[in-house]
Design an enzyme around this catalytic site. Structure first.
Site, PDB file in Angstrom:
ATOM      1  CG  ASP A 253       7.405  -0.269   5.759  1.00 21.52           C
ATOM      2  OD1 ASP A 253       7.029  -0.310   4.378  1.00 21.52           O
ATOM      3  OD2 ASP A 253       6.341   0.190   6.518  1.00 21.52           O
TER       4      ASP A 253
ATOM      5  NE  ARG B  56       6.751  12.442   0.436  1.00 21.73           N
ATOM      6  CZ  ARG B  56       5.943  11.347   0.871  1.00 21.73           C
ATOM      7  NH1 ARG B  56       6.528  10.472   1.448  1.00 21.73           N
ATOM      8  NH2 ARG B  56       4.735  11.416   1.011  1.00 21.73           N
TER       9      ARG B  56
ATOM     10  CG  PHE C 157       3.952   6.239   7.176  1.00 25.45           C
ATOM     11  CD1 PHE C 157       3.766   6.996   6.640  1.00 25.45           C
ATOM     12  CD2 PHE C 157       2.789   5.328   7.528  1.00 25.45           C
ATOM     13  CE1 PHE C 157       2.671   7.490   5.731  1.00 25.45           C
ATOM     14  CE2 PHE C 157       1.857   5.856   6.842  1.00 25.45           C
ATOM     15  CZ  PHE C 157       1.445   6.905   6.096  1.00 25.45           C
TER      16      PHE C 157
ATOM     17  CE1 TYR D 160      -0.078   2.977  -0.720  1.00 29.58           C
ATOM     18  CE2 TYR D 160      -1.384   0.926  -0.298  1.00 29.58           C
ATOM     19  CZ  TYR D 160      -0.641   1.972   0.134  1.00 29.58           C
ATOM     20  OH  TYR D 160      -0.445   2.066   1.408  1.00 29.58           O
ATOM     21  CE  LYS D 161       3.778   4.159   0.060  1.00 29.16           C
ATOM     22  NZ  LYS D 161       3.163   5.445   0.028  1.00 29.16           N
TER      23      LYS D 161
HETATM   24  C1  LIG Z   1       5.942   3.507   5.318  1.00 31.23           C
HETATM   25  C2  LIG Z   1       4.707   3.297   5.212  1.00 31.23           C
HETATM   26  N1  LIG Z   1       3.922   2.250   6.187  1.00 31.23           N
HETATM   27  C3  LIG Z   1       2.807   1.984   6.318  1.00 31.23           C
HETATM   28  C4  LIG Z   1       1.747   2.719   5.339  1.00 31.23           C
HETATM   29  C5  LIG Z   1       0.402   2.272   5.296  1.00 31.23           C
HETATM   30  O1  LIG Z   1      -0.046   1.437   4.353  1.00 31.23           O
HETATM   31  P1  LIG Z   1      -1.338   0.911   4.386  1.00 31.23           P
HETATM   32  O2  LIG Z   1      -2.316   1.856   4.212  1.00 31.23           O
HETATM   33  O3  LIG Z   1      -1.437   0.067   3.181  1.00 31.23           O
HETATM   34  O4  LIG Z   1      -1.855  -0.090   5.441  1.00 31.23           O
HETATM   35  C6  LIG Z   1       2.516   3.602   4.409  1.00 31.23           C
HETATM   36  C7  LIG Z   1       1.369   4.088   3.268  1.00 31.23           C
HETATM   37  O5  LIG Z   1       1.791   4.958   2.571  1.00 31.23           O
HETATM   38  C8  LIG Z   1       3.880   3.835   4.294  1.00 31.23           C
HETATM   39  O6  LIG Z   1       4.234   4.744   3.385  1.00 31.23           O
END
Ligand SMILES: Cc1ncc(COP(=O)(O)O)c(C=O)c1O
Length: 429
Positions: A228, A402, A143, A253-254
């Site tokens: 993560d 997805r 990500f 939030y997921k």
């Molecule tokens: C794997 C992963 N890392 C980081 C993030 C970023 O999250 P945040 O905006 O809460 O820092 C997300 C957000 O969807 C994510 O899916």
């Protein structure tokens, strides 16, 4: 004992709507759906298969947020101590619930900030590069925010990401990573790797990893390992303490249904929390021991446990929905949720088989959570067609859709409707 697995036997699956409805009737967890508000259009609930991005609103969240607003109006600053859930101790309320889902002790877990911020804070403690051992290993296609975190941390320490950021790609022609290749890479390259940051579930492919094996391989090579868990917590059972992770971070939030921008979380293994641990840490007043925090003394005295990593007083309004959602996981039990999840995602795969699409997500249920990533042509337009048929999914460039049935609020009929809509959409593409 969890309820007996229901309709999880692929031999019994049928592709009719009647069967899907009867499977929902047999579902011992079906009452949970009523605890969530499903988005509607013209009074008809949408088919929501997007819990991997933003989980649905727990019905009870409205009252919990409203109570905090009412306490603020009623009490002003005195709400910190006199609110019905005093704000001073609000983050601590979440600790045991999050610890249950993370497979950790309560004091190893802290609710704070958001995911990217937490990754930076944890890397400030755990990424201690030396000239010989300065690399960070992540998966290729991580990500974007995770990649930004590790690249900027490497640069922050005066090293070059072009040299010190290692990104592990699948074998040629494959979409997902093989565990034996991860182990082999760590055995081969480990001496120059300071830290491994690995996903519990990869956001794009939906691949779930055996975190104990990743941690063992990393530790055997002398590396620190953190996870993560953005796409893993609340999705697959976790045992962070037993799997021996050094640290982990997640957003809420997921699968945790905490609402947009909800407070995130972090885990730090017990062995790093002992009084004599000499980890460096970026500090703020909320990580100070609570009894003397309000003396506002210049000297920092760390709170016990992972709470010492907290910086600021917690955002109450974006924490309250979690108090509605997390108890539902306890009520249902993660084992039962997982059994239903395996059945729902398997059923989706079964229904989509006639389309002969490439399923990017591993076929083995042990290597995936709720999410199914499919390679399809049609771009974002395809998503629009699905949306017009009442289905909410999402798209990752260049060619991945997805679809994620979530056991807390989705059922077999949702899966059936989504499969119908995708079949019809592709037939008209
Ligand atoms: C794997 C992963 N890392 C980081 C993030 C970023 O999250 P945040 O905006 O809460 O820092 C997300 C957000 O969807 C994510 O899916």
């Amino acid at each position: 004992m969890p309820p007996a697995p229901f309709n999880s036997n692929p031999q019994r699956w049928e592709s009719s709507l009647e069967w899907a409805r009867s499977a929902d009737q047999e579902d011992p967890l079906r009452a949970l759906r009523a605890h969530f508000v499903l988005p509607e259009e013209h009074g008809v609930p949408l088919i929501y298969l997007c819990g991997h991005s933003l989980g649905l609103a727990p019905r009870a969240a409205t009252a919990l947020v409203a109570e905090e607003l009412a306490d603020w109006q009623r009490l002003g600053v005195e709400g910190h101590e006199l609110a019905r859930r005093p704000w001073i101790g609000y983050a601590e309320r979440l600790q045991p619930l999050l610890a249950g889902l993370a497979g950790a002790a309560a004091h190893e877990v802290v609710a704070m900030n958001s995911l990217t911020v937490n990754l930076h804070l944890l890397l400030a403690s755990f990424y201690r590069p030396t000239a010989q051992r300065r690399a960070i290993l992540i998966e290729a296609g991580a990500f974007s925010s995770d990649r930004h975190v590790v690249a900027s941390q490497i640069a922050w320490h005066g090293f070059d990401p072009a040299d010190a950021l290692l990104e592990m790609a699948p074998r040629a022609g494959e979409d997902t990573l093989r565990m034996e290749d991860i182990e082999e890479l760590l055995a081969r390259e480990g001496a120059r790797i300071a830290l491994v940051l690995w996903p519990g579930v990869q956001y794009r492919t939906g691949q779930a990893f055996d975190l104990s094996r990743v941690a063992r391989a990393a530790h055997d090579a002398g590396c620190v390992v953190g996870f993560d868990l953005a796409h893993a917590i609340g999705n697959v059972p976790l045992a962070l303490r037993d799997s021996d992770a050094d640290f982990a971070a997640w957003c809420s939030y997921k699968y945790l249904n905490g609402g947009p921008g909800a407070i995130g979380g972090a885990f730090i293994h017990e062995r790093h929390l002992r009084a004599d641990a000499s980890l460096p840490r970026l500090t703020g007043w909320w990580g100070h021991e609570p009894v003397s925090r309000f003396n506002l003394e210049p000297q920092f005295r760390a709170a016990a446990g992972a709470a010492a990593w907290a910086l600021s007083n917690p955002p109450i309004l974006s924490s309250a929905p979690l108090l509605a959602s997390l108890p539902l996981f306890e009520q249902a039990g993660m084992r039962s949720l997982r059994a239903k999840s395996v059945a729902l995602t398997g059923y989706l795969e079964f229904l989509l088989r006639p389309l002969a699409l490439t399923v990017v997500t591993p076929r083995d249920a042990a290597e995936r959570g709720c999410q199914l990533s499919l390679r399809v042509r049609g771009g974002r337009g395809l998503l629009g067609s699905l949306r017009r048929r009442g289905v909410i999914a999402d798209w990752r460039e260049p060619d991945i859709i997805r679809l994620t049935p979530v056991p807390l609020y989705n059922g077999f009929e949702d899966v059936w409707q989504a499969a119908q809509a995708l079949t019809a959409t592709l037939a008209h593409a």
